[in-house]
Motif scaffolding. Structure first.
Motif, PDB file in Angstrom:
ATOM      1  N   ALA A  49     -63.339 -19.072  26.816  1.00 42.23           N
ATOM      2  CA  ALA A  49     -63.920 -19.682  28.012  1.00 42.23           C
ATOM      3  C   ALA A  49     -63.013 -19.526  29.228  1.00 42.23           C
ATOM      4  CB  ALA A  49     -64.202 -21.161  27.753  1.00 42.23           C
TER       5      ALA A  49
ATOM      6  N   MET B 102     -69.106 -21.058  19.183  1.00 41.68           N
ATOM      7  CA  MET B 102     -68.870 -20.149  20.320  1.00 41.68           C
ATOM      8  C   MET B 102     -69.699 -18.865  20.196  1.00 41.68           C
ATOM      9  SD  MET B 102     -64.941 -18.777  19.981  1.00 41.68           S
ATOM     10  CE  MET B 102     -64.520 -17.437  18.868  1.00 41.68           C
TER      11      MET B 102
ATOM     12  N   ASN C 254     -72.651 -18.318  22.958  1.00 41.25           N
ATOM     13  CA  ASN C 254     -72.423 -17.165  23.840  1.00 41.25           C
ATOM     14  C   ASN C 254     -73.589 -16.180  23.778  1.00 41.25           C
ATOM     15  OD1 ASN C 254     -70.662 -15.595  25.627  1.00 41.25           O
ATOM     16  ND2 ASN C 254     -70.644 -14.141  23.924  1.00 41.25           N
TER      17      ASN C 254
ATOM     18  N   TYR D 199     -69.335 -24.740  28.107  1.00 35.59           N
ATOM     19  CA  TYR D 199     -68.808 -23.648  27.288  1.00 35.59           C
ATOM     20  C   TYR D 199     -69.552 -22.325  27.490  1.00 35.59           C
ATOM     21  CZ  TYR D 199     -65.702 -26.893  24.954  1.00 35.59           C
ATOM     22  OH  TYR D 199     -64.696 -27.787  24.700  1.00 35.59           O
TER      23      TYR D 199
ATOM     24  N   LEU E 234     -68.882 -20.618  30.970  1.00 31.65           N
ATOM     25  CA  LEU E 234     -67.489 -20.165  31.106  1.00 31.65           C
ATOM     26  C   LEU E 234     -67.220 -18.964  30.200  1.00 31.65           C
ATOM     27  CD1 LEU E 234     -65.532 -23.553  31.336  1.00 31.65           C
ATOM     28  CD2 LEU E 234     -65.950 -21.943  33.202  1.00 31.65           C
ATOM     29  N   MET E 235     -67.725 -19.008  28.992  1.00 33.92           N
ATOM     30  CA  MET E 235     -67.525 -17.841  28.124  1.00 33.92           C
ATOM     31  C   MET E 235     -68.141 -16.601  28.756  1.00 33.92           C
ATOM     32  SD  MET E 235     -67.828 -18.959  24.148  1.00 33.92           S
ATOM     33  CE  MET E 235     -69.238 -20.035  24.224  1.00 33.92           C
TER      34      MET E 235
END
Ligand code: 6R9
Length: 638
Positions: free
Chosen positions: A88, A289, A293, A325, A328-329
């Protein structure tokens, strides 16, 4: 309406909306690629998710994609080492994203703060160091009781960076609700703010935080960090309370990122409202994640030039996955707004869209209904031409609200992406992409790598057009890894219908394989053997101009078994009289046919809602039956 005049067709809108050719040309995933992704994932879903995992950075790659030996305690990417914060933040510092805006924040009084990835990275590092100097270590629980402030994001990321487990508690929760969560999580640290601005008032948060700690379990929360937002003079307890600004000022700009095992917990999210006692849902670094993502970047077609605004508070899972999250990722720029959507008037959100050139606006039906009530003159005052995608989440969106959003906010050009998912799923599960054909009110189809179905109580798939229970038939990477300290309750989600995840929602699939979510399984009314969703009836009431908000519940009926009772909040310029009742009943009959008999209608000034804006039919049901109701800490207080 289908020929038989039953309600089964209500949510099966006839209209299909096609994306503009330009959107298809520019989409990250074009129709052929989407088809290929579905095909690949159907043949080799683990291969599909492995490819998604390869898009992220790892300290050490996995030994295996999925270990299902101990199902339902599935383990994604066992053997891998990673940290979501590396993806992130840390990795962006090595790329062209370094000096790109990560966050544009606007306070309710109109103040603004902007952070580049580099600035956010350094702030997170300073606070991560501060947390370490307060004695917080890997695995410790940190409760974050904060309004939407940049420091809320900093606190989440700093905690995760050092391997602590954060649990964000919505700032509207009471001291009691906060204490309950602190105790359940056995939290070591509480992070809060002195106060925040909401609807022109200052809410003193520190007082509530203090109150929560009185009577909290003896061995939890030995320190509290307080962010200065409103310059309130608050009582600071010597040795326990620390000013955020004092802590970070003296810390270094660099901090090591803890190397986590794949299934080390990242956060707990307490959910309440639909089942009674709140449960701490656990999400872990690796699977979460990867799932977030892949789904966020594909559904919202994230581009380097996007300005992404998810209006959800960080206190909800939507605020985690799509507010912090995910964006930002993806290296995109997010917008965050502190205050009330109608402050100082009903165009505040549209003014923010126009000011920052928001391209993607992701919100909830309850927000849309509220803004609809004020009328289209508010969005008309602003230049909303930067928008290219709209999104909805949290509850079924009625075709009426969908169309309002599409026309008045999206200029009849921006697709409305209705995403079905849950705190438990962590990531979007059933959702369109910008290239999809859309039917207002349908969440379209499961994403590649996700398999869902509509089944009866024994787990047998029901035919198209028939209502049933929504289940997920294959594990997915961002799935919750458990309930905090409650393995039994976790197992139950997989045992209600053996071998699949029971989502607790009622849905149906149409002939095209499109899913229509009708509401929670417990909010379905069975009228004379016909199943009808509260949400379905509510959508029908929503077609009447007088209706602002409404909730429909099942009440016992001698002849039909169950009948529907509606609680309705009407718009100001209507009178709650017998004529209106007749007219409303007529609307239902017109919309749904004779089977949808409304037994009674009660006008209310306000309907009970959870903090996230979902109407709590359960409370109304309990009032009707005179029975005890479950946990109410999710209720609005004002
Ligand atoms: C992300 C989130 C989950 C419940 C879910 C369902 C309802 C969510 C929806 C939707 C219809 C959608 N829900 N998205 N219903 N259409 N697009 O909201 O998580 O707070 O855990 O709520 O919300 O009933 O089961 P959560």
């Amino acid at each position: 309406m289908d020929q038989s005049g039953t309600v089964d067709s209500l949510l099966q809108e006839e209209r299909v909306f096609r994306p503009l050719p330009q959107l298809v040309i520019e989409a990250n995933v074009n129709p052929q690629e989407l088809e290929a992704a579905h095909k690949f994932a159907r043949m080799d879903s683990l291969g599909y998710w492995e490819e998604a995992a390869d898009e992220l950075d790892w300290f050490k790659k996995w030994d295996q994609v999925l270990d299902d030996k101990d199902a339902p305690f599935y383990r994604w990417f066992p053997g891998a080492r990673c940290n979501i914060v590396y993806n992130a933040l840390d990795r962006h510092i090595e790329t062209a994203n370094k000096n790109k805006l990560a966050l544009i924040w606007e306070g309710e009084p109109g103040d603004q703060r902007k952070y580049t990835y580099f600035e956010l990275y350094r702030e997170v590092n300073r606070f991560a160091n501060a947390l370490r100097s307060l004695g917080i270590r890997k695995g410790d629980r940190v409760v974050i009781y904060m309004p939407p402030l940049p420091e809320t994001i900093v606190a989440m990321l700093a905690a995760a960076k050092i391997g602590a487990i954060h649990s964000v508690v919505f700032a509207g929760f009471s001291a009691k609700a906060l204490r309950q969560r602190i105790n359940d999580a056995q939290a070591k640290l509480l992070i809060t703010a002195d106060g925040f601005y909401r609807n022109g008032q200052i809410v003193n948060l520190k007082e509530t935080a203090d109150e929560a700690l009185v009577g909290a379990c003896a061995d939890c929360v030995d320190s509290m960090v307080v962010v200065r937002r409103c310059n309130l003079s608050v009582d600071m307890m010597d040795g326990r309370d620390f000013q955020y600004e004092d802590l970070v000022r003296q810390e270094r700009n660099e901090a090591p990122t803890e190397v986590m095992d794949a299934d080390d917990p990242l956060f707990l999210m307490y959910t309440s409202g639909t089942t009674g006692k709140p449960k701490g849902i656990v999400h872990s670094h690796a699977g979460y994640m990867v799932g977030v993502n892949r789904t966020l970047t594909t559904v919202f077609d994230i581009k380097p030039t996007d300005i992404f605004w998810c209006t959800a508070d960080p206190g909800w899972v939507t605020g985690h996955s799509a507010g912090v999250y995910g964006p930002l990722m993806a290296g995109t720029t997010s917008v965050m707004y502190e205050g009330h959507p109608n402050y100082p008037q009903a165009d505040r959100l549209w003014s923010i869209v126009a000011k920052y050139g928001v391209t993607t606006f992701y919100t909830a039906p309850t927000m849309i209904r509220m803004l609809m009530r004020f009328g289209a003159q508010y969005p008309k005052q602003h230049d909303l031409s930067s928008l290219r995608l709209l999104g909805s989440v949290g509850e079924p969106i009625s075709p009426e609200a969908w169309t309002w959003l599409y026309k008045n906010i999206g200029r009849s050009e921006c697709p409305v992406l209705d995403t079905w998912w849950q705190t438990e799923t962590g990531m979007f599960m059933i959702a369109p992409m910008p290239i999809s054909l859309l039917k207002p009110g349908s969440v379209t189809k499961p994403l590649p790598g996700v398999e869902c179905d509509v089944v009866d109580r024994d787990g047998n798939p029901v035919p198209p057009g028939k209502g049933g229970l929504l289940v997920v038939t294959k594990p997915w990477p961002a799935m919750m890894t458990g309930y905090w300290n409650d393995d039994e309750a976790f197992k139950e989600c997989w045992e209600k219908i053996p071998g699949v995840y029971y989502a607790g929602d009622v849905a149906k699939k149409d002939e095209d394989g499109y899913f229509w979510i009708q509401g929670r399984a417990d909010d379905v009314i069975n009228i004379a053997g016909h199943r009808i969703g509260s949400a379905e009836l509510e959508a029908a009431f929503g077609m009447h101009r007088a209706v602002s908000e409404c909730a429909v519940i099942g009440v016992p009926d001698k002849i039909k078994g169950e009948a529907a009772k509606a609680f309705i909040q009407i718009n100001d310029d209507f009178d709650p009289d017998d004529d209106l009742i007749k007219d409303l009943k007529r609307t239902i009959r017109n919309e749904l046919g004779p089977v949808a008999v409304i037994k009674s209608i009660e006008f209310r000034d306000k309907l009970p809602k959870t903090r996230s804006g979902k109407i709590m039919r359960r409370v109304l049901k309990a009032e009707e039956s005179g029975h005890e109701i479950g946990d109410l800490t999710g209720l609005e207080e004002d």
